[in-house]
Design a protein around this motif. Structure first.
Motif, PDB file in Angstrom:
ATOM      1  N   GLY A  31     107.854   0.548 146.672  1.00  0.00           N
ATOM      2  CA  GLY A  31     106.511   0.687 146.125  1.00  0.00           C
ATOM      3  C   GLY A  31     106.050   2.112 145.983  1.00  0.00           C
ATOM      4  N   ASP A  32     106.764   3.055 146.606  1.00  0.00           N
ATOM      5  CA  ASP A  32     106.415   4.471 146.438  1.00  0.00           C
ATOM      6  C   ASP A  32     106.599   4.881 144.983  1.00  0.00           C
ATOM      7  OD1 ASP A  32     105.900   4.671 149.112  1.00  0.00           O
ATOM      8  OD2 ASP A  32     107.648   5.907 149.605  1.00  0.00           O
ATOM      9  N   VAL A  33     105.790   5.844 144.553  1.00  0.00           N
ATOM     10  CA  VAL A  33     105.899   6.387 143.201  1.00  0.00           C
ATOM     11  C   VAL A  33     106.336   7.845 143.305  1.00  0.00           C
ATOM     12  CG1 VAL A  33     104.681   6.912 141.049  1.00  0.00           C
ATOM     13  CG2 VAL A  33     104.120   4.823 142.327  1.00  0.00           C
ATOM     14  N   VAL A  34     107.460   8.172 142.671  1.00  0.00           N
ATOM     15  CA  VAL A  34     107.993   9.529 142.666  1.00  0.00           C
ATOM     16  C   VAL A  34     108.184   9.959 141.220  1.00  0.00           C
ATOM     17  CG1 VAL A  34     109.871  11.034 143.381  1.00  0.00           C
ATOM     18  CG2 VAL A  34     109.173   9.138 144.856  1.00  0.00           C
ATOM     19  N   ASP A  35     107.528  11.038 140.828  1.00  0.00           N
ATOM     20  CA  ASP A  35     107.622  11.531 139.450  1.00  0.00           C
ATOM     21  C   ASP A  35     107.362  10.427 138.425  1.00  0.00           C
ATOM     22  OD1 ASP A  35     108.122  14.097 140.242  1.00  0.00           O
ATOM     23  OD2 ASP A  35     110.249  14.085 139.742  1.00  0.00           O
ATOM     24  N   GLY A  36     106.390   9.572 138.709  1.00  0.00           N
ATOM     25  CA  GLY A  36     106.023   8.502 137.784  1.00  0.00           C
ATOM     26  C   GLY A  36     106.910   7.278 137.840  1.00  0.00           C
ATOM     27  N   GLU A  37     107.946   7.287 138.693  1.00  0.00           N
ATOM     28  CA  GLU A  37     108.852   6.148 138.825  1.00  0.00           C
ATOM     29  C   GLU A  37     108.513   5.364 140.087  1.00  0.00           C
ATOM     30  OE1 GLU A  37     111.022   5.276 136.561  1.00  0.00           O
ATOM     31  OE2 GLU A  37     110.846   7.075 135.304  1.00  0.00           O
ATOM     32  N   THR A  38     108.263   4.058 139.945  1.00  0.00           N
ATOM     33  CA  THR A  38     107.993   3.203 141.091  1.00  0.00           C
ATOM     34  C   THR A  38     109.306   2.729 141.685  1.00  0.00           C
ATOM     35  OG1 THR A  38     105.898   2.448 140.144  1.00  0.00           O
ATOM     36  CG2 THR A  38     106.853   1.106 141.895  1.00  0.00           C
ATOM     37  N   LEU A  39     109.523   3.010 142.956  1.00  0.00           N
ATOM     38  CA  LEU A  39     110.765   2.661 143.625  1.00  0.00           C
ATOM     39  C   LEU A  39     110.697   1.222 144.114  1.00  0.00           C
ATOM     40  CD1 LEU A  39     111.277   5.925 145.713  1.00  0.00           C
ATOM     41  CD2 LEU A  39     111.841   5.479 143.315  1.00  0.00           C
ATOM     42  N   THR A  40     111.715   0.435 143.788  1.00  0.00           N
ATOM     43  CA  THR A  40     111.701  -0.985 144.139  1.00  0.00           C
ATOM     44  C   THR A  40     112.738  -1.374 145.178  1.00  0.00           C
ATOM     45  OG1 THR A  40     113.217  -1.496 142.313  1.00  0.00           O
ATOM     46  CG2 THR A  40     110.847  -1.600 141.849  1.00  0.00           C
ATOM     47  N   GLY A  41     113.622  -0.472 145.556  1.00  0.00           N
ATOM     48  CA  GLY A  41     114.634  -0.791 146.559  1.00  0.00           C
ATOM     49  C   GLY A  41     115.613   0.348 146.713  1.00  0.00           C
ATOM     50  N   PHE A  42     116.366   0.306 147.808  1.00  0.00           N
ATOM     51  CA  PHE A  42     117.272   1.395 148.157  1.00  0.00           C
ATOM     52  C   PHE A  42     118.652   0.825 148.434  1.00  0.00           C
ATOM     53  CE2 PHE A  42     112.953   2.319 149.195  1.00  0.00           C
ATOM     54  CZ  PHE A  42     112.752   3.562 148.626  1.00  0.00           C
ATOM     55  N   SER A  43     119.661   1.603 148.087  1.00  0.00           N
ATOM     56  CA  SER A  43     121.032   1.111 148.118  1.00  0.00           C
ATOM     57  C   SER A  43     121.470   0.720 149.522  1.00  0.00           C
ATOM     58  CB  SER A  43     121.974   2.168 147.552  1.00  0.00           C
ATOM     59  OG  SER A  43     123.313   1.740 147.673  1.00  0.00           O
ATOM     60  N   GLN A  44     122.119  -0.462 149.629  1.00  0.00           N
ATOM     61  CA  GLN A  44     122.723  -0.874 150.888  1.00  0.00           C
ATOM     62  C   GLN A  44     124.125  -0.299 151.040  1.00  0.00           C
ATOM     63  OE1 GLN A  44     122.358  -5.008 152.120  1.00  0.00           O
ATOM     64  NE2 GLN A  44     120.847  -5.385 150.539  1.00  0.00           N
ATOM     65  N   PHE A  45     124.608   0.401 150.018  1.00  0.00           N
ATOM     66  CA  PHE A  45     126.000   0.851 150.021  1.00  0.00           C
ATOM     67  C   PHE A  45     126.138   2.368 149.944  1.00  0.00           C
ATOM     68  CE2 PHE A  45     125.518  -3.231 147.809  1.00  0.00           C
ATOM     69  CZ  PHE A  45     126.200  -4.054 148.682  1.00  0.00           C
ATOM     70  N   VAL A  46     125.114   3.058 149.443  1.00  0.00           N
ATOM     71  CA  VAL A  46     125.176   4.509 149.308  1.00  0.00           C
ATOM     72  C   VAL A  46     124.301   5.121 150.397  1.00  0.00           C
ATOM     73  CG1 VAL A  46     124.788   6.495 147.816  1.00  0.00           C
ATOM     74  CG2 VAL A  46     125.523   4.308 146.828  1.00  0.00           C
ATOM     75  N   ALA A  63     111.186   0.350 139.049  1.00  0.00           N
ATOM     76  CA  ALA A  63     110.531  -0.791 138.415  1.00  0.00           C
ATOM     77  C   ALA A  63     110.961  -0.963 136.969  1.00  0.00           C
ATOM     78  CB  ALA A  63     109.011  -0.629 138.507  1.00  0.00           C
ATOM     79  N   GLY A  64     111.428   0.098 136.339  1.00  0.00           N
ATOM     80  CA  GLY A  64     111.884   0.020 134.956  1.00  0.00           C
ATOM     81  C   GLY A  64     113.305  -0.482 134.811  1.00  0.00           C
ATOM     82  N   GLY A  65     113.929  -0.869 135.915  1.00  0.00           N
ATOM     83  CA  GLY A  65     115.291  -1.372 135.863  1.00  0.00           C
ATOM     84  C   GLY A  65     116.341  -0.280 135.874  1.00  0.00           C
ATOM     85  N   GLU A  66     115.938   0.944 136.112  1.00  0.00           N
ATOM     86  CA  GLU A  66     116.877   2.057 136.156  1.00  0.00           C
ATOM     87  C   GLU A  66     117.252   2.369 137.604  1.00  0.00           C
ATOM     88  OE1 GLU A  66     118.051   2.977 133.450  1.00  0.00           O
ATOM     89  OE2 GLU A  66     116.579   2.378 131.967  1.00  0.00           O
ATOM     90  N   GLN A  67     118.171   3.291 137.756  1.00  0.00           N
ATOM     91  CA  GLN A  67     118.530   3.799 139.078  1.00  0.00           C
ATOM     92  C   GLN A  67     118.204   5.275 139.119  1.00  0.00           C
ATOM     93  OE1 GLN A  67     122.742   3.793 140.475  1.00  0.00           O
ATOM     94  NE2 GLN A  67     121.988   2.387 142.046  1.00  0.00           N
ATOM     95  N   ALA A  68     117.640   5.725 140.226  1.00  0.00           N
ATOM     96  CA  ALA A  68     117.225   7.117 140.357  1.00  0.00           C
ATOM     97  C   ALA A  68     117.879   7.733 141.578  1.00  0.00           C
ATOM     98  CB  ALA A  68     115.707   7.219 140.480  1.00  0.00           C
ATOM     99  N   ILE A  69     118.204   9.008 141.469  1.00  0.00           N
ATOM    100  CA  ILE A  69     118.573   9.802 142.637  1.00  0.00           C
ATOM    101  C   ILE A  69     117.397  10.712 142.936  1.00  0.00           C
ATOM    102  CG2 ILE A  69     120.086  11.599 143.533  1.00  0.00           C
ATOM    103  CD1 ILE A  69     122.345  10.324 141.928  1.00  0.00           C
ATOM    104  N   VAL A  70     116.823  10.534 144.111  1.00  0.00           N
ATOM    105  CA  VAL A  70     115.627  11.263 144.515  1.00  0.00           C
ATOM    106  C   VAL A  70     116.032  12.341 145.502  1.00  0.00           C
ATOM    107  CG1 VAL A  70     113.349  11.103 145.581  1.00  0.00           C
ATOM    108  CG2 VAL A  70     114.188   9.230 144.136  1.00  0.00           C
ATOM    109  N   ALA A  71     115.635  13.563 145.221  1.00  0.00           N
ATOM    110  CA  ALA A  71     115.950  14.692 146.086  1.00  0.00           C
ATOM    111  C   ALA A  71     114.678  15.484 146.346  1.00  0.00           C
ATOM    112  CB  ALA A  71     117.004  15.594 145.447  1.00  0.00           C
ATOM    113  N   GLN A  72     114.334  15.631 147.615  1.00  0.00           N
ATOM    114  CA  GLN A  72     113.168  16.419 148.005  1.00  0.00           C
ATOM    115  C   GLN A  72     111.917  15.983 147.242  1.00  0.00           C
ATOM    116  OE1 GLN A  72     115.750  19.917 147.180  1.00  0.00           O
ATOM    117  NE2 GLN A  72     114.785  20.785 149.010  1.00  0.00           N
ATOM    118  N   ASN A  73     111.752  14.643 147.174  1.00  0.00           N
ATOM    119  CA  ASN A  73     110.592  14.013 146.555  1.00  0.00           C
ATOM    120  C   ASN A  73     110.492  14.288 145.056  1.00  0.00           C
ATOM    121  OD1 ASN A  73     108.480  12.183 147.064  1.00  0.00           O
ATOM    122  ND2 ASN A  73     106.959  13.834 146.948  1.00  0.00           N
TER     123      ASN A  73
END
Length: 597
Positions: A31-46, A63-73
């Protein structure tokens, strides 16, 4: 995020149960929003990474169905977006290997899609430095020094000097090369070595491991073959430009702590730290045969010293009557300490031995015992845990199983995930745990599947969620150009998934560094410090609130949480705890209820 146990006092005997107090912070949450992207889950494998300053790097769904790599917020990479430096319309598709160096710069191997993409150019390595990303090398590009183009790509290292390496198979010849990555500072691509090269009058037939450091040195493994000899191997260690003659350690060498009458047969997976120490698996043969974990001090032209960390036949610390018989993996930190995963067998098993261990400790059985050993700050090899060991702090008979390879930091602490088995352990509900050693080398429980976990950093509120899964951590020491989940401030980054289908990335603060509110000083922050600050420096009271309970290890000692009888509860219901709450700040007061077994 802080948890502190409220001790309820009554005049009647109460049945004790164990509670835990610990300090965590939430790095990211569903549910956090980073750079306008709403995070919906975090990898169980990475595994998430952590930088020296405590910032984290992790992979998340959006939330847009994409995958993001977040670094230093910040969103550093996003699938579906344009790859900088690539042809227009080339987008990130699937993320592969990711490495973050100590400065927070990133190197990423990614698959591409889009109009201009075909199987001939569908992946590349992107380097992101000082917040700006650029395509460094793409499949199908010319590989400098070979006269050929790349057919496959693999990211190898990306170190604290900002230098990286990649491996590629050449499209025309099929040879394998290892090269330096080109960088945004203008550093060009440069070939390091390739199969087919002649080194020490021998042809290189295999090269598959490389390790780099901030001194601009590297260590690599090369198998060499000559038409005139059966075969030889070498651990080649040199500066950034490899000369013709590079074999500093080769098969046939002796000494370096090896048993008398033996020589080195082979080396495997060299790992280089910033102190120019190379740690390797060594296979030796001759008068006796076996394997060892060796460490060598090197410079550009020679090996100045070497030592055996552990070898076949050595007695295993912490497992009486056992000796090492196999080494599966190791990590080495910047101070030269080594942690390893190994198997041990009984030195003299009895003829009728049938079991590996009992709940109280290992027996002389016929099945090897697997475990994690690490060198403490004094250089002593110490047992952290072994399969079948009683799980510290858990019910009698609950044992550790399937111990994972460890993470290791420069404070000589190890961290690892295990499965659990035994009384009260419910499969897929309470059968996983994350562990780490404190500064004394004692193993402590960090989190367990099935626990209630507070995800809210606000000390005045609680948001308790039940842990459903514990993701792997990065099993490294952050040396040699790879990333880590366990930094040198004693901060461990990990991912939890919860039963309500939410998840998050969290940091456990396992070492108190400088405690501003420790007035005595005695290595912890407690009520005595509060009284002193009231008299001498009231301005530090907010800091005291934050640091309360911290010490050399903020994995707090278990406290006895009374489990009152019905009569005691009735009496307690008539007794106000207001006096207690006035004595402690509200931010430090909560009640820990033991989970049912």
């Amino acid at each position: 995020m802080k948890r502190f146990t409220l001790l309820l006092v009554a005049m009647f005997p109460l049945t004790p149960a164990v509670g835990r107090a610990q300090l965590f912070t939430t790095s990211a949450l569903t549910g956090d929003v980073v750079d306008g992207e709403t995070l919906t889950g975090f990898s169980q494998f990475v595994a998430p990474y952590i930088l020296p300053n405590g910032d984290t790097v992790f992979t998340a769904n959006t939330a847009g169905g994409e995958q993001a790599i977040v670094a230093q917020n910040e969103v550093a990479f996003l699938t579906g977006s344009q790859v900088p430096g690539a042809a227009p319309g080339v987008n990130y598709n699937v993320f592969g290997t990711l490495i973050a160096n100590d400065q927070g710069d990133l190197a990423l191997l990614s698959l591409f899609d889009g109009g201009p993409i075909s199987p001939a150019n569908d992946r590349g390595i992107i380097v992101r430095e000082s917040g700006t990303a650029d395509l460094a090398v793409q499949k199908g590009d010319a590989v400098v020094g070979t006269g050929d183009t790349s057919d496959t790509l693999g990211l190898m290292t990306y170190d604290s000097a900002g230098d990286g390496t990649f491996r590629s198979t050449l499209a025309g010849s099929g040879e394998t090369t290892i090269s330096y990555l080109p960088h945004s500072d203008g550093s060009p691509q440069k070939k390091i070595i390739a199969t087919g090269d002649i080194v020490d009058s021998n042809q290189v037939t295999e090269t598959n491991t490389v390790s780099t450091n901030a001194s601009r040195r590297l260590a690599l493994y090369a198998r060499k073959w000559s038409p005139f000899v059966t075969g030889s191997t070498a651990l080649d260690v040199a500066g950034r430009t490899i000369p013709t003659n590079t074999g500093l350690l080769e098969s046939g060498n002796s000494g370096f702590g090896l048993p008398a009458g033996t020589t080195i047969k082979d080396f495997f997976v060299p790992k280089l730290n910033d102190a120019d120490q190379v740690t390797v698996f060594t296979e030796y043969h001759g008068f006796v045969s076996g394997t060892s974990v060796h460490q060598f001090q090197i410079d550009d032209t020679s090996v100045t010293s070497g030592r055996s960390v552990a070898k076949t036949g050595d007695m295993t610390p912490g497992l009486g009557g056992h000796e090492f018989n196999f080494f599966s993996n190791f990590v080495a930190n910047e101070t030269g300490g080594v942690a390893l995963f190994a198997a041990a067998s009984p030195s003299s098993p009895p003829a009728n031995a049938t079991s590996q261990f009992d709940p109280g400790g290992p027996q002389a059985g016929v099945v090897p015992v697997e475990g994690v050993w690490f060198e403490d700050s004094g250089g002593t090899l110490t047992l952290a845990a072994y399969n079948g060991q009683q799980a510290s702090g858990l019910d009698a008979g609950v044992t550790m199983q399937q111990i994972a390879f460890p993470a290791f930091n420069d404070l000589n602490q190890v961290a690892f995930k295990t499965h659990l088995a035994g009384p009260g352990v419910i499969g897929f509900q309470t059968d996983e745990a994350l562990w780490a050693t404190d500064l004394n080398g004692d193993l402590q429980l960090i989190v367990r599947k099935g626990d209630l976990f507070d995800v809210d950093d606000d000390p005045n509120t609680e948001d308790l969620r039940t842990i459903n899964a514990i993701a792997p951590i990065a099993n490294s020491a952050g040396t040699g150009g790879v990333s880590t989940s366990f930094n040198d401030a004693g901060q461990l980054a990990f991912t939890l998934n919860f039963t309500d289908f939410t998840s998050g990335v969290f940091v456990a603060n396992l070492v108190g560094t400088t405690l501003s509110a420790d007035t005595e000083p005695d290595g912890d922050v407690d009520g005595a410090d509060f009284l002193a600050l009231q008299r001498t420096n009231p301005s530090l009271i907010p800091t005291w609130r934050t640091e309360y309970g911290s010490g050399g290890s903020v994995i707090a000692a278990s406290q006895q949480v009374p489990e009152p009888s019905a009569i005691a509860l009735l009496l307690l219901s008539t007794v106000t705890v207001a006096t207690y709450l006035r004595l402690k700040p509200a931010s430090q007061c909560s009640i820990t209820i033991p989970a049912e077994s």
